[in-house]
Scaffold this motif. Structure first.
Motif, short mmCIF file in Angstrom:
data_model
loop_
_atom_site.label_atom_id
_atom_site.label_comp_id
_atom_site.label_asym_id
_atom_site.label_seq_id
_atom_site.Cartn_x
_atom_site.Cartn_y
_atom_site.Cartn_z
N LEU A 107 16.36 23.17 -1.65
CA LEU A 107 15.80 23.46 -2.97
C LEU A 107 16.68 24.51 -3.61
CD1 LEU A 107 12.60 23.59 -1.15
CD2 LEU A 107 12.39 22.56 -3.39
N ASP A 108 16.88 24.39 -4.90
CA ASP A 108 17.72 25.34 -5.61
C ASP A 108 16.86 26.21 -6.53
OD1 ASP A 108 19.62 26.73 -6.99
OD2 ASP A 108 20.75 25.01 -7.68
N TYR A 109 16.24 25.64 -7.56
CA TYR A 109 15.51 26.48 -8.51
C TYR A 109 14.02 26.21 -8.58
CZ TYR A 109 17.21 22.58 -11.44
OH TYR A 109 17.55 21.35 -11.94
N THR A 110 13.46 25.52 -7.59
CA THR A 110 12.00 25.39 -7.52
C THR A 110 11.52 25.74 -6.11
OG1 THR A 110 12.25 23.00 -7.14
CG2 THR A 110 11.72 23.71 -9.38
N ARG A 111 11.86 26.96 -5.69
CA ARG A 111 11.42 27.47 -4.38
C ARG A 111 9.91 27.32 -4.20
NH1 ARG A 111 9.08 32.41 -2.71
NH2 ARG A 111 9.77 33.17 -0.65
N GLN A 112 9.16 27.48 -5.29
CA GLN A 112 7.70 27.48 -5.20
C GLN A 112 7.14 26.16 -4.66
OE1 GLN A 112 9.50 27.59 -7.99
NE2 GLN A 112 8.50 26.66 -9.76
N HIS A 113 7.94 25.10 -4.68
CA HIS A 113 7.47 23.81 -4.20
C HIS A 113 7.90 23.51 -2.77
CE1 HIS A 113 7.31 22.53 -8.70
NE2 HIS A 113 6.25 23.22 -8.34
N GLY A 114 8.61 24.44 -2.15
CA GLY A 114 9.08 24.20 -0.79
C GLY A 114 7.96 23.92 0.19
N HIS A 115 6.82 24.58 0.00
CA HIS A 115 5.72 24.40 0.95
C HIS A 115 5.20 22.97 0.96
CE1 HIS A 115 2.09 24.41 -1.76
NE2 HIS A 115 2.99 24.89 -2.60
N PHE A 116 5.23 22.29 -0.18
CA PHE A 116 4.76 20.90 -0.20
C PHE A 116 5.63 20.01 0.69
CE2 PHE A 116 3.02 22.04 -4.54
CZ PHE A 116 1.68 21.86 -4.21
N PHE A 117 6.94 20.21 0.64
CA PHE A 117 7.84 19.41 1.47
C PHE A 117 7.64 19.71 2.95
CE2 PHE A 117 9.61 19.27 -2.73
CZ PHE A 117 10.12 18.00 -2.84
N LEU A 118 7.43 20.98 3.27
CA LEU A 118 7.17 21.34 4.66
C LEU A 118 5.83 20.80 5.13
CD1 LEU A 118 8.50 25.00 4.51
CD2 LEU A 118 9.47 23.14 5.89
N GLU A 119 4.82 20.89 4.28
CA GLU A 119 3.50 20.37 4.66
C GLU A 119 3.51 18.85 4.80
OE1 GLU A 119 -0.12 22.48 3.06
OE2 GLU A 119 1.37 23.19 1.61
N ALA A 120 4.47 18.19 4.16
CA ALA A 120 4.62 16.74 4.31
C ALA A 120 5.29 16.38 5.63
CB ALA A 120 5.41 16.16 3.14
N GLY A 121 5.73 17.39 6.39
CA GLY A 121 6.36 17.13 7.67
C GLY A 121 7.87 17.02 7.62
N LEU A 122 8.48 17.31 6.48
CA LEU A 122 9.93 17.20 6.36
C LEU A 122 10.61 18.43 6.95
CD1 LEU A 122 9.90 15.79 2.75
CD2 LEU A 122 10.82 14.58 4.74
N ARG A 123 11.71 18.21 7.63
CA ARG A 123 12.50 19.28 8.26
C ARG A 123 13.97 18.84 8.33
NH1 ARG A 123 7.91 20.75 7.98
NH2 ARG A 123 6.70 22.08 9.39
N PRO A 124 14.91 19.77 8.29
CA PRO A 124 14.77 21.17 7.86
C PRO A 124 14.82 21.27 6.34
CG PRO A 124 17.02 20.78 8.55
CD PRO A 124 16.29 19.48 8.76
N LYS A 179 2.30 27.44 7.37
CA LYS A 179 1.12 26.79 7.95
C LYS A 179 1.51 26.09 9.25
CE LYS A 179 -0.90 26.19 3.38
NZ LYS A 179 -1.31 25.24 2.32
N PRO A 180 0.62 26.04 10.22
CA PRO A 180 1.04 25.63 11.57
C PRO A 180 1.39 24.17 11.75
CG PRO A 180 -1.34 26.02 11.47
CD PRO A 180 -0.77 26.49 10.16
N ALA A 181 0.88 23.27 10.94
CA ALA A 181 1.11 21.84 11.18
C ALA A 181 1.16 21.09 9.86
CB ALA A 181 -0.02 21.27 12.05
N PRO A 182 1.86 19.94 9.84
CA PRO A 182 1.86 19.12 8.62
C PRO A 182 0.46 18.69 8.22
CG PRO A 182 3.55 18.38 10.16
CD PRO A 182 2.71 19.37 10.90
N VAL A 183 0.27 18.46 6.96
CA VAL A 183 -1.02 18.07 6.40
C VAL A 183 -1.14 16.55 6.43
CG1 VAL A 183 -2.41 18.12 4.29
CG2 VAL A 183 -1.07 20.12 4.95
N ALA A 184 -2.34 16.05 6.62
CA ALA A 184 -2.56 14.60 6.56
C ALA A 184 -2.10 14.10 5.19
CB ALA A 184 -4.04 14.29 6.76
N PRO A 185 -1.38 12.98 5.16
CA PRO A 185 -0.81 12.50 3.88
C PRO A 185 -1.84 12.36 2.77
CG PRO A 185 0.12 11.27 5.71
CD PRO A 185 -0.97 12.13 6.29
N GLU A 186 -3.02 11.84 3.10
CA GLU A 186 -4.00 11.63 2.03
C GLU A 186 -4.50 12.96 1.47
OE1 GLU A 186 -6.02 11.23 6.08
OE2 GLU A 186 -4.17 10.52 5.11
N ALA A 187 -4.61 13.99 2.32
CA ALA A 187 -5.04 15.31 1.83
C ALA A 187 -3.97 15.92 0.93
CB ALA A 187 -5.34 16.23 3.01
#
Length: 477
Positions: free
Chosen positions: A120-137, A322-330
């Motif tokens: 991410l370059d200029y939308t750091r605030q959305h990084g958590h959504f990608f991590l919660e979706a289970g994407l790495r790194p 957050k400790p684990a990815p979120v269920a996709p539907e949630a």
């Protein structure tokens, strides 16, 4: 190192940074162009295309060791078949702060291809959504996507207050700020310029004004500081990361709303020496930390699987820890709400939202990174939810107010809470928009909206009152 950089942008507009002397650019707006026997750029189909087939068009000596794909909410550049490319593959996330389903769409794309690194370059605030979706790194690498040209020989600043950039309808808050400056008699000089011409304008200005499109750390911040301009820009939410990079008052000035903008602009124009000192300090900070040398060193570290600079660690945002990815539907239900709030935030100068009843801490903490959105919960919210909200957000970002205490722009509540609050009688006098939490998982499912409210066609998670329908008719860009 041979590099293939895929982008939707046309030559001269948001050109890719030079990552290597042996770099080829491809994309739907790039022409087929060669310099002697070396390929410079290749045109692709618009939207989806086979990247392995693009690589096959390159001479053997230019087959990439690294592929960088810049993708954003426009969906104009979504190459596929990256598994067929024998190279490391980097996804650079572009705009996720406007447009239809910008975050959800990019999460789906990121999951569909075997990327080795997501930036991410200029939308750091959305990084958590990608991590919660289970994407790495996933990492934040500010200033990666931009390499401002140097300023060419200029005399001392000879302009007052300037603005360089777009002022179309989708930049509503920027237009509002410009109008307020003009009303105050400051007559900012407005320019459209690219590359070196733009950098020269920043450097020749006493004050360079900026306003983000929608709470994003836009590239103008980097450009102005790189040029040695005195930057006056809007304050973003802490989650956007601007104040992790530059110190307000020392490297740049931040304003809070149109009246503060006018006040600070007048003060800086009246004290050119102070403006010049801020400009010099900002330029020194850029040279030290965000010019190509340090940025490329950090990029190399990330490619090798090492950590970036501590200030850039996404884990500094508690929502990313957050400790684990979120269920996709949630996650999809949360995005249905957040992306609607985000688009409404782009359209309106100020907003309030009440998360009523037993508010979900994740939904509440999602919303706090929209800087002009006042976020509240009800006094009766349980202690465990309050503790979670406090852990996930910065101090003061969430207040406590009763539903009856004011007229809300948006209320987020369950159908049961709404019925207990008085149903249609409550809605007639309280919110301009409504999100029913029990409908967010499938906002397009058949079902009657409360009387007088209409699902927003582009963001059906939000139900709009007649007052907001004309505002929302502006198409997401």
């Amino acid at each position: 190192m041979p590099i293939l950089y895929a982008t939707h942008t046309s030559p001269g507009y948001m050109d890719p940074p030079r990552l290597s002397a042996d770099q080829v650019v491809c994309g739907p707006a790039r022409p087929d162009r060669s310099d002697g026997d070396r390929v410079v750029s290749l045109q692709t189909a618009l939207g989806s295309y086979d990247l392995a087939a693009v690589v096959d068009r390159l001479p053997a000596a230019q087959r990439p060791d690294l592929v960088v794909v810049r993708a954003d909410a426009t969906r104009r550049n979504r190459p596929g078949n990256l598994a067929g490319v024998q190279a490391r593959r980097v996804l650079l996330i572009g705009d996720t702060h406007h447009g239809r389903a910008p975050i959800a769409g990019l999460i789906r794309y990121a999951k569909s291809e075997p990327f080795d690194l997501i930036l991410l370059d200029y939308t750091r605030q959305h990084g958590h959504f990608f991590l919660e979706a289970g994407l790495r790194p996933v990492h934040w690498l500010p200033a990666f996507a931009i390499d401002p040209p140097p300023v060419t020989g200029l005399p001392e600043p000879r302009r007052g207050l300037t603005f360089l950039g777009q002022l179309g309808d989708h930049h509503r808050q920027r237009r509002l700020m410009i109008d307020r400056l003009i009303e105050a008699g400051l007559t900012p000089e407005l320019f459209m310029a690219k590359g070196a011409a733009g950098q020269n304008l920043h450097a020749a200005s006493t004050v360079a004004f900026n306003c983000s499109l929608n709470g994003d750390l836009n590239q103008r911040v980097i450009e102005v500081l790189a040029a040695g301009g005195c930057l006056l820009t809007d304050r973003l939410a802490p989650q956007a990361g601007l104040e992790l990079l530059f110190e307000p008052g020392r490297h740049l000035r931040l304003y809070d709303g149109p009246e503060d903008l006018v006040s600070q602009a007048k003060a800086l124009l009246a004290d050119p020496a102070q403006a010049a000192a801020i400009a010099a300090s900002g330029k020194a900070r850029y040279d030290e930390a965000y010019s190509r040398g340090p940025v490329m060193a950090e990029f190399a570290a990330l490619l090798e699987g090492r950590d970036g600079r501590p200030a850039h660690a996404l884990a500094r945002d508690p929502r990313c820890a957050k400790p684990a990815p979120v269920a996709p539907e949630a996650l999809e239900a949360r995005l249905a709400l957040y992306q609607g709030l985000q688009e409404l935030h782009r359209l309106e100068p100020a907003l309030s939202v009440l998360f009523a009843g037993e508010a979900d801490p994740d939904r509440v903490s999602d919303a706090v990174d929209l800087p002009r959105l006042a976020v509240s919960v009800e006094p009766g919210l349980g202690a465990s939810a309050r503790e979670a909200i406090g852990r996930l957000t910065a101090p003061g970002q969430v207040t406590t107010q009763a539903a009856e205490g004011r007229r809300w722009d948006v209320i987020v509540a369950s159908s049961a809470w709404l019925a207990a609050a008085g149903g249609n009688a409550f809605l007639a006098r309280r919110p301009r928009a409504l999100a029913l939490t029990d409908r967010l998982a499938d906002p397009r499912a058949p079902g009657d909206a409360p009387a007088g409210f209409t699902p927003w066609r582009s963001f059906p998670g939000l139900l709009l009152s007649p007052e907001l329908v004309p505002v929302a008719r502006a198409k997401p860009d």
